[in-house]
Design an enzyme around this catalytic site. Structure first.
Site, PDB file in Angstrom:
ATOM      1  N   ASP A  39      30.311  51.774  50.993  1.00  0.00           N
ATOM      2  CA  ASP A  39      30.256  51.856  52.498  1.00  0.00           C
ATOM      3  C   ASP A  39      29.492  52.897  53.037  1.00  0.00           C
ATOM      4  OD1 ASP A  39      32.209  50.180  52.323  1.00  0.00           O
ATOM      5  OD2 ASP A  39      34.082  51.450  51.926  1.00  0.00           O
ATOM      6  N   GLY A  60      24.764  50.098  39.928  1.00  0.00           N
ATOM      7  CA  GLY A  60      25.712  50.788  39.582  1.00  0.00           C
ATOM      8  C   GLY A  60      25.148  52.376  39.684  1.00  0.00           C
ATOM      9  N   SER A 110      34.927  59.645  41.796  1.00  0.00           N
ATOM     10  CA  SER A 110      35.712  58.730  42.404  1.00  0.00           C
ATOM     11  C   SER A 110      34.660  57.951  43.129  1.00  0.00           C
ATOM     12  CB  SER A 110      36.686  59.150  43.497  1.00  0.00           C
ATOM     13  OG  SER A 110      37.153  58.068  44.322  1.00  0.00           O
TER      14      SER A 110
END
Length: 315
Positions: free
Chosen positions: A259, A229, A253
Site C-alpha cells: 500500500d 519480494g 513487518s
C-alpha cells in the site's frame, strides 16, 4: 495538481502485538497492541499524507469497528468520505514471535454488503470522483460485492476522465485480467498474485517482466507494476521496461508495504514525476515500511533517505 481519491471496500482496524513465543496449547500473553486504521485504500491515503500530499479516502464502514476506524483516520488527519453500511467492519491481528522474529497475520472479515449497498457505494464514487484526477481502488472487495465490481468503478471513473490505479486480489483481480473492458491506467500486483493468476511460480525477474508485458499486450492496463519480494519491482509502461531494486533493510513487518508503494507511486504521478521515478519513490516507501514494527507505516524522512538506494535499471 490533480486530486486523489482512494477507495477502500474492505477496511479493517489493525491490531499488532508480540509474544515471547507462538505455540499451540498454552495461553499466550501479548504486549500492549498497536492499533491502526487498515485496508488497502486506507493505507494508501495514510502514505500520501505522510508524504505531504493531499488525498480523500472513501471508506465503506459499519458498526463499532467502523466508528473506531474513522476516529483513527481523523487522528492521522486523513480526510474521509464515509460510506455507511449496515454490517460490522472487520479487523485484523498481527502477532510477532519475539524469539524467532516471525510474524503471524490473521484477518477477521466484516459482514457482507447488500445489493442496495453496492449500488450506494457506486453512487458515492460517482459523487466524489475527481475530474481528471486519480482514483485508487486498493485492497480486497467486501463480501457480497460481485467480482466485476472494480470494472464498474472503472466505468464511473472514466466518465470523469480520471486515472484509475488498482491493487486488488482474488476473484476481482482475475476478472480484471481475464475480461478487460478497457485498459486500467495502473495495475499493481505482487508475486503471489501473479503466481495465482498464471498457475506457475515467478522465480525470476524475467518471469515477472514477461507477465507484465503479457498484461500490457492484452489491454489489461497501460502501466503494470509487479513486485518481486525483497528484490524490488518491475514496471512496464507501454514499450518501456524497468526494474527498481529495493534497498537492504531489516524486515520487521510486511504489513502495509504494498500500500505504501501504491501511495508513493500515485502521489508522484500526480505531482508530474515520470513513471520510472515514481516507481523509485514507491519502492523506497515500501522498503521503509517493512523496517517498521507491526502495522506502522514509513516515515517520510526514512523514505527520502532510502530513495538514493533504489537503483533503476532499464530492461
Amino acid at each position: 495538481m490533480p486530486e486523489i481519491l482512494t477507495i477502500t471496500l474492505k477496511p479493517a482496524v489493525d491490531y499488532a502485538t508480540s509474544t515471547k513465543h507462538v505455540e499451540p496449547g498454552p495461553k499466550l500473553y501479548c504486549a500492549k497492541p498497536r492499533i491502526d486504521p487498515g485496508g488497502g485504500g486506507v493505507n494508501v491515503a495514510r502514505s500520501i499524507i505522510k508524504l505531504c500530499g493531499s488525498v480523500s479516502a472513501l471508506v465503506v464502514v459499519g458498526g463499532t469497528m467502523g466508528h473506531r476506524l474513522l476516529r483513527l483516520l481523523e487522528a492521522e488527519n486523513v480526510p474521509t468520505v464515509e460510506c455507511r453500511v449496515a454490517g460490522e467492519t472487520g479487523y485484523s491481528l498481527a502477532v510477532t514471535d519475539a524469539t524467532s522474529g516471525e510474524q503471524f497475520r490473521f484477518t477477521l472479515p466484516g459482514e457482507p454488503v447488500s445489493e442496495n449497498e453496492a449500488q450506494m457505494i457506486l453512487d458515492l464514487v460517482s459523487k466524489t470522483a475527481p475530474q481528471e484526477g486519480f482514483v485508487v481502488l486498493s485492497g480486497g472487495a467486501a463480501h457480497g460485492l460481485p467480482d466485476e465490481f472494480p470494472s464498474k468503478v472503472q466505468a464511473v471513473v472514466s466518465r470523469f476522465d480520471g486515472r484509475l490505479v488498482v491493487d486488488t486480489s482474488k476473484a476481482p483481480l482475475l476478472h480484471l485480467i481475464n475480461s478487460p473492458a478497457s485498459p486500467l491506467d495502473v495495475l499493481r500486483l505482487d508475486r503471489s498474485e501473479m503466481e495465482k493468476a498464471t498457475g506457475r511460480p515467478m522465480r525470476t525477474i524475467a518471469d515477472n517482466l514477461a507477465y507484465c508485458e503479457h498484461l500490457i499486450a492484452r489491454g489489461v492496463a497501460r502501466i503494470v507494476v509487479c513486485g518481486h519480494g525483497s528484490e524490488g519491482s518491475v514496471m512496464v509502461n507501454g514499450n518501456q521496461k524497468y526494474f527498481c531494486s529495493a534497498p537492504q533493510v531489516p524486515v520487521r513487518s510486511k504489513v502495509g508495504a504494498g500500500d505504501a508503494l501504491v501511495g508513493a507511486f500515485t502521489l508522484s504521478l500526480a505531482r508530474g514525476i515520470a513513471p520510472e521515478q515514481a516507481l523509485r519513490w514507491g519502492v523506497a516507501a515500501a522498503s521503509a515500511t517493512v523496517s517498521t514494527e507491526g502495522t506502522a507505516l514509513f516515515e517520510c524522512a526514512d523514505a527520502e533517505r532510502l530513495l538514493s538506494e533504489c537503483r533503476l535499471e532499464r530492461l
